[in-house]
Design a protein around this motif. Structure first.
Motif, short mmCIF file in Angstrom:
data_model
loop_
_atom_site.label_atom_id
_atom_site.label_comp_id
_atom_site.label_asym_id
_atom_site.label_seq_id
_atom_site.Cartn_x
_atom_site.Cartn_y
_atom_site.Cartn_z
N UNK A 10 0.87 -1.17 0.11
CA UNK A 10 -0.17 -0.03 0.21
C UNK A 10 0.86 1.30 0.11
N UNK A 11 1.86 1.07 0.98
CA UNK A 11 2.70 2.46 0.83
C UNK A 11 3.29 2.92 -0.56
N UNK A 17 -1.24 1.76 5.23
CA UNK A 17 -0.91 0.35 5.35
C UNK A 17 -2.35 -0.35 5.88
N UNK A 18 -3.30 0.30 6.84
CA UNK A 18 -4.20 -0.35 7.34
C UNK A 18 -3.98 -1.38 8.45
N UNK A 19 -4.90 -2.04 8.80
CA UNK A 19 -5.02 -3.23 9.65
C UNK A 19 -4.06 -4.25 9.17
N UNK A 20 -3.93 -5.38 9.90
CA UNK A 20 -3.13 -6.52 9.50
C UNK A 20 -3.83 -7.15 8.54
N UNK A 21 -3.01 -7.56 7.53
CA UNK A 21 -3.53 -7.98 6.09
C UNK A 21 -3.48 -9.54 6.33
#
Length: 270
Positions: A10-11, A17-21
């Motif tokens: 995402x970066x 980055x949001x929550x854990x993927x």
């Protein structure tokens, strides 16, 4: 498309980055957002359903997935539509990157992808071993030149070790591209043209890109020895800017002379 989506963080595209993927890379909805298409429609496209894809939409998806030139061409072939920008540069190949490559002279510098295609280069790199400008675009590949071009074969001082390492790195990178036509085509071309490559390939060695001394016997200034540095322009297995730094004072002097000769040759009217 899924494999390309999963290699982008995402970066890299300016998303948080949001929550854990649960899966690596971008989510489908994030690619849809970047390409300005519907999530359901993009999902159908990734699932290879029978839907119509315009050139403009395919272009937006290619940009969102940071496809290089060959990957982009393959996408448009699969979509059955013409590319509105067939000469678009690979990810990271902005005018700023091209300017940086030029400004690095007299240090040789080039942008090379994981398949060893030479995507862009400055004057000094273009005359480091032979005249790259005189070669067809399809032959501007370090693997192809190192294994088949007489001048490169003669002027790579540590050729045997270099081609062994190159074949091993190519095998390691190809593990992520087994189904891709461009990779299979290059592999077949090398196997048909070079017994040396066939021998190296059958060793099944794998290596990741690293740093080691490179030496070339330039026909105009003599032996040149370099350390080199990689600057990744996208995913680590994607395009990289490689800069060659003189390993000794004699190389530095000879490189400056090579740069002067190159400028002088360009100044002569055709």
């Amino acid at each position: 498309m899924r494999s390309r989506r999963e290699r982008i963080s995402p970066e890299q595209v300016g998303l948080p980055p949001g929550r854990r993927r649960r899966t690596p890379g971008l989510r489908r909805e994030e690619v849809a957002q970047l390409a300005a298409v519907g999530v359901t429609w993009y999902t159908w496209l990734e699932q290879a359903r029978e839907i119509q894809v315009s050139g403009q939409v395919a272009d937006a998806i290619a940009r969102a997935l940071m496809l290089d030139h060959t990957e982009r061409t393959h996408l448009f072939t699969l979509a059955g539509t013409a590319d509105p920008h067939p000469h678009l540069d690979c990810p990271g190949m902005s005018s700023a990157v091209r300017s940086m490559i030029d400004q690095l002279a007299p240090l040789p510098a080039a942008v090379v992808n994981s398949r060893y295609d030479i995507i862009a280069y400055n004057r000094t790199y273009g005359r480091l071993v032979s005249d790259l400008d005189a070669l067809p675009v399809e032959d501007r590949n370090i693997m192809w030149l190192s294994f088949t071009d007489p001048q490169w074969r003669e002027r790579m001082v540590d050729r045997e070790e270099s081609i062994r390492l190159m074949a091993a790195k190519f095998r390691a990178s190809m593990a992520q591209h087994l189904a891709e036509p461009a990779w299979k085509a290059l592999l077949k071309r090398l196997q048909q043209a070079s017994p040396d490559f066939c021998e190296m390939w059958e060793r099944h060695e794998v290596l990741q890109p690293d740093g080691h001394l490179k030496r070339y016997l330039n026909p105009e200034v003599g032996l040149l020895s370099f350390d080199f540095t990689h600057l990744w322009l996208g995913p680590q297995q994607g395009p990289r800017l490689t800069t060659y730094t003189p390993a000794d004072d004699l190389t530095r002097e000879r490189l400056a002379r090579l740069h002067e000769l190159t400028l002088a040759q360009e100044a002569v009217p055709a």
